[in-house]
Design an enzyme around this catalytic site. Structure first.
Site, short mmCIF file in Angstrom:
data_model
loop_
_atom_site.label_atom_id
_atom_site.label_comp_id
_atom_site.label_asym_id
_atom_site.label_seq_id
_atom_site.Cartn_x
_atom_site.Cartn_y
_atom_site.Cartn_z
CG HIS A 51 -1.85 -1.04 1.29
ND1 HIS A 51 -3.11 -0.88 0.42
CD2 HIS A 51 -2.17 -2.03 1.88
CE1 HIS A 51 -3.73 -2.09 0.73
NE2 HIS A 51 -3.24 -2.95 1.66
CB VAL A 175 5.76 -20.95 21.65
CG1 VAL A 175 6.16 -20.26 22.97
CG2 VAL A 175 7.13 -20.76 20.64
CB ILE A 341 0.67 -7.57 12.36
CG1 ILE A 341 1.76 -7.21 13.62
CG2 ILE A 341 1.52 -6.94 11.17
CD1 ILE A 341 1.86 -5.72 14.12
CB CYS A 409 -0.91 -24.76 -15.57
SG CYS A 409 -2.41 -25.77 -15.65
CB CYS A 442 -5.15 -28.15 -14.31
SG CYS A 442 -3.65 -28.59 -13.67
CB CYS A 447 1.83 -31.05 -11.90
SG CYS A 447 0.97 -29.57 -11.03
C1 LIG Z 1 -7.85 -10.93 3.73
C2 LIG Z 1 -6.64 -9.92 3.96
C3 LIG Z 1 -6.17 -9.19 3.11
C4 LIG Z 1 -4.93 -8.45 3.58
N1 LIG Z 1 -4.36 -7.52 2.55
C5 LIG Z 1 -3.15 -7.20 2.82
C6 LIG Z 1 -2.51 -6.22 1.75
O1 LIG Z 1 -2.96 -6.34 0.57
N2 LIG Z 1 -1.40 -5.58 1.91
C7 LIG Z 1 -0.79 -5.54 3.15
O2 LIG Z 1 0.08 -4.75 3.64
N3 LIG Z 1 -1.33 -6.30 4.25
C8 LIG Z 1 -2.61 -7.12 3.89
N4 LIG Z 1 -3.09 -7.81 4.90
C9 LIG Z 1 -2.39 -7.85 6.32
C10 LIG Z 1 -1.44 -9.07 6.23
O3 LIG Z 1 -1.69 -10.20 5.61
C11 LIG Z 1 -0.89 -9.42 7.56
O4 LIG Z 1 -0.71 -8.23 8.61
C12 LIG Z 1 0.39 -10.04 8.03
O5 LIG Z 1 0.30 -11.44 6.96
C13 LIG Z 1 0.47 -10.50 9.16
O6 LIG Z 1 1.67 -11.37 9.05
P1 LIG Z 1 2.00 -12.11 10.64
O7 LIG Z 1 3.28 -12.41 10.23
O8 LIG Z 1 2.09 -11.01 11.55
O9 LIG Z 1 0.96 -13.00 10.90
P2 LIG Z 1 0.82 -14.75 10.34
O10 LIG Z 1 0.88 -14.91 9.14
O11 LIG Z 1 -0.38 -15.30 11.11
O12 LIG Z 1 1.99 -15.46 10.96
C14 LIG Z 1 2.09 -15.79 12.44
C15 LIG Z 1 2.63 -17.21 12.34
O13 LIG Z 1 2.70 -17.53 13.82
C16 LIG Z 1 2.54 -18.80 13.86
N5 LIG Z 1 2.18 -19.11 15.44
C17 LIG Z 1 1.09 -18.85 16.06
N6 LIG Z 1 1.28 -19.10 17.26
C18 LIG Z 1 2.40 -19.93 17.41
C19 LIG Z 1 2.85 -20.77 18.53
N7 LIG Z 1 2.33 -20.91 19.69
N8 LIG Z 1 4.15 -21.32 18.33
C20 LIG Z 1 4.75 -20.95 17.40
N9 LIG Z 1 4.44 -20.29 16.28
C21 LIG Z 1 2.98 -19.91 16.17
C22 LIG Z 1 1.41 -19.26 13.06
O14 LIG Z 1 1.59 -20.45 12.64
C23 LIG Z 1 1.74 -18.19 11.93
O15 LIG Z 1 2.57 -18.95 10.85
C24 LIG Z 1 -4.20 -8.52 4.66
C25 LIG Z 1 -4.77 -9.46 5.74
C26 LIG Z 1 -5.91 -10.38 5.56
C27 LIG Z 1 -6.34 -11.62 6.28
#
Ligand SMILES: Cc1cc2nc3c(=O)[nH]c(=O)nc-3n(C[C@H](O)[C@H](O)[C@H](O)COP(=O)(O)OP(=O)(O)OC[C@H]3O[C@@H](n4cnc5c(N)ncnc54)[C@H](O)[C@@H]3O)c2cc1C
Length: 488
Positions: A51, A175, A341, A409, A442, A447
């Site tokens: 963004h 964790v 986040i 594909c 597909c 694959c």
């Molecule tokens: C529908 C949608 C559209 C979006 N579009 C955009 C966009 O276009 N642009 C943008 O900037 N942002 C966008 N966002 C926001 C963005 O996707 C998120 O802010 C970002 O992916 C968050 O990443 P994260 O690493 O904080 O969380 P996550 O991807 O949730 O990663 C957290 C990780 O922690 C792990 N975890 C959890 N608990 C434990 C535990 N107890 N022990 C070990 N591991 C654990 C999980 O398995 C996971 O892999 C969007 C979000 C959504 C849902």
């Protein structure tokens, strides 16, 4: 096991923090409960937009970190040879009230420091730069710095580069508790034993409230807000040139029409509060809301329903505070929350990582910079997919597996799949996210069985042990001939 800093979560946030920390001499460990990077729903299933930064009110963390993150990604993606395409975005107005809203967004963006914002009021120019846009559009806010990416590829590139710089990743390790003594962090308990550490970063996405509560910091809760999508095949790659937004609502940026860096049109997401953090079901009502929302921006999509190749959903980690929760604490000292986040979290990730480094320093850890930080990463060689014939010819002469096309594909060869496994893929989705094999028209119909065979061979396991995404997601029950003769 002992590490100086533990990062919980290998989504885009945790991986980018780990890469930033790998510029220092400390030992860094990322602990992830799933079996690969970017397997949590927010990181693997978002809209993939970098963004520009005009959505959030000036003074908020989201506004500041989004604008800086946008700027940082432009250079980091280049260093990592990760996909990032500067398409620019248009927020489209259809009446005078919406045009007023565009002017407010522009003002807000300028206060946030977004460069080059412009309101396009000349409809002819608007339709020239975006020919399939609804002809009823009256104006649009143009943000040239907005870009598109493939979020899982970006996260994998960041994680690979962190590994090059010494970070260790521990997968399928959950964790279960945070260890603190005399008000200071001492480590974590996991499903595979204890890890001693002086500092723990909570980047656990949807579960970050649960991890924070383990540290005695239960001051917020995360509730999931679902977003659903349709993905079209690459035959429509000329239909959309920019990221197209409607005027936003108070709870979401609205249903977007955009494309992936590879040229698939992507529409979505809607916004629906749900109870369950694992509820990734798509619904007929939600998907029809997505399609109708997209038609408002690009009416021509109506004739391309037959070009839809898949639909999916993802969950936003909402806190209700309206802003990211990024902070350290006096007690337990050494614990940093990076929670709530939601969007624009993908965009903000590298700026969040810089902020986390400052918070760790503020907590008293002496971070000493390394003399050598490797900032570049070699991508998998996709000469075949990119139709670079002279490069492809050379590669095939060196390794005939480059000439053995597995995914028809997306034009992915056996050699690329083998390389994906050697780079860490242990599952079908791991191969898919690293190579795009099975992401085409597909959807793996032709694959999948070949990829299972390659994975089994490379990992030295029977094909029946290969999974889609780790855990219990096995793809094959047993050999068909055993079923026929009635053996177990
Ligand atoms: C529908 C949608 C559209 C979006 N579009 C955009 C966009 O276009 N642009 C943008 O900037 N942002 C966008 N966002 C926001 C963005 O996707 C998120 O802010 C970002 O992916 C968050 O990443 P994260 O690493 O904080 O969380 P996550 O991807 O949730 O990663 C957290 C990780 O922690 C792990 N975890 C959890 N608990 C434990 C535990 N107890 N022990 C070990 N591991 C654990 C999980 O398995 C996971 O892999 C969007 C979000 C959504 C849902």
């Amino acid at each position: 096991m002992r590490s100086d800093i533990v990062v919980i979560g290998a989504g885009i946030t945790g991986s980018t923090i780990a890469r930033q920390l790998s510029k220092y001499r400390q030992k860094i460990l990322v602990v992830e409960k799933r079996s690969d990077v970017a397997f949590g729903s927010p990181t693997k299933g978002n809209t993939g937009l970098i963004h520009a930064g005009y959505d959030d009110p000036p003074g908020t963390r989201k506004a500041k970190l989004c604008v800086r993150g946008n700027m940082l990604w432009h250079s980091i993606a280049k260093e990592l040879s990760a996909p990032l395409k500067e398409t620019g975005s248009l927020v489209v107005a259809f009446n005078k009230d919406e045009e007023d809203h565009l002017r407010q967004l522009k003002k807000r963006g300028e206060k946030n420091g977004v460069p080059l914002l412009e309101i396009v009021e000349d409809r002819n120019r608007l339709l020239k730069i975006e020919p399939h846009l609804n002809k009823d559009a009256t104006a649009a806010l143009f943000a040239p710095t907005a870009a598109i990416t493939a979020p899982y590829e970006l996260a994998l590139a960041v994680a690979e580069n962190a590994t090059q710089n010494g970070v260790k990743f521990l997968f399928e390790t959950e964790v279960t508790d945070i260890i603190a003594r005399n008000g200071e962090i001492k480590g974590i308990k996991t499903s595979r034993g204890r890890v001693e550490a002086d500092c723990v970063i909570n980047a656990a996405g949807l579960e970050s409230d649960e991890v924070s509560a383990m540290a005695g910091l239960g001051h917020f809760t995360i509730h999931p807000r679902k977003g659903e999508y349709y993905l079209f095949d690459k035959k429509l790659s000329d239909l959309v040139r920019h990221i197209l937004f409607p005027v936003p609502t108070p709870i979401s940026k609205g249903i977007v029409v955009t494309s992936t860096p590879e040229g698939n049109v992507l529409i979505g997401p809607n916004a629906l509060d749900v109870e369950d953090k694992d509820d990734l079901n798509t619904t007929a009502t939600g998907l029809s809301e997505v399609f109708n929302g997209a038609l408002k921006l690009v009416p021509g999509l109506a004739q391309y329903r037959n070009r839809i190749i898949t639909y999916f959903s993802s969950l936003r980690p909402e806190t209700g505070t309206g802003d990211f929760i990024i902070r350290n604490y006096d007690e337990p000292k050494g614990f940093v929350n990076v929670a709530g986040i939601r969007s624009p979290g993908l965009t903000a990730a590298p700026a969040i990582a810089e902020m986390v480094v400052d918070l760790i320093k503020e907590s008293g850890m002496d971070l000493a910079e390394k003399e050598l930080f490797i900032s570049n990463r070699e991508p998998i060689n996709h000469a075949i997919r990119e139709f670079d014939l002279s490069r492809a010819e050379r590669l095939i002469s060196e390794d005939s597996n480059y000439g053995h096309v597995i995914c028809r594909c997306e034009h992915i060869s056996e050699a690329e799949i083998v390389e994906a496994v050697r780079r860490g893929a242990t599952t079908l989705d791991g191969v898919k996210f690293r190579t795009r094999a099975s992401m085409g028209r597909c959807q793996g119909g032709f694959c999948t069985s070949h990829i299972i065979r390659i994975l089994a061979k490379e990992l030295g396991i029977p094909p029946t042990e290969v999974t889609k995404k780790g855990g219990a997601s096995r793809l094959l029950l047993c050999e068909a001939k055993k079923l026929l003769v009635g053996e177990d």
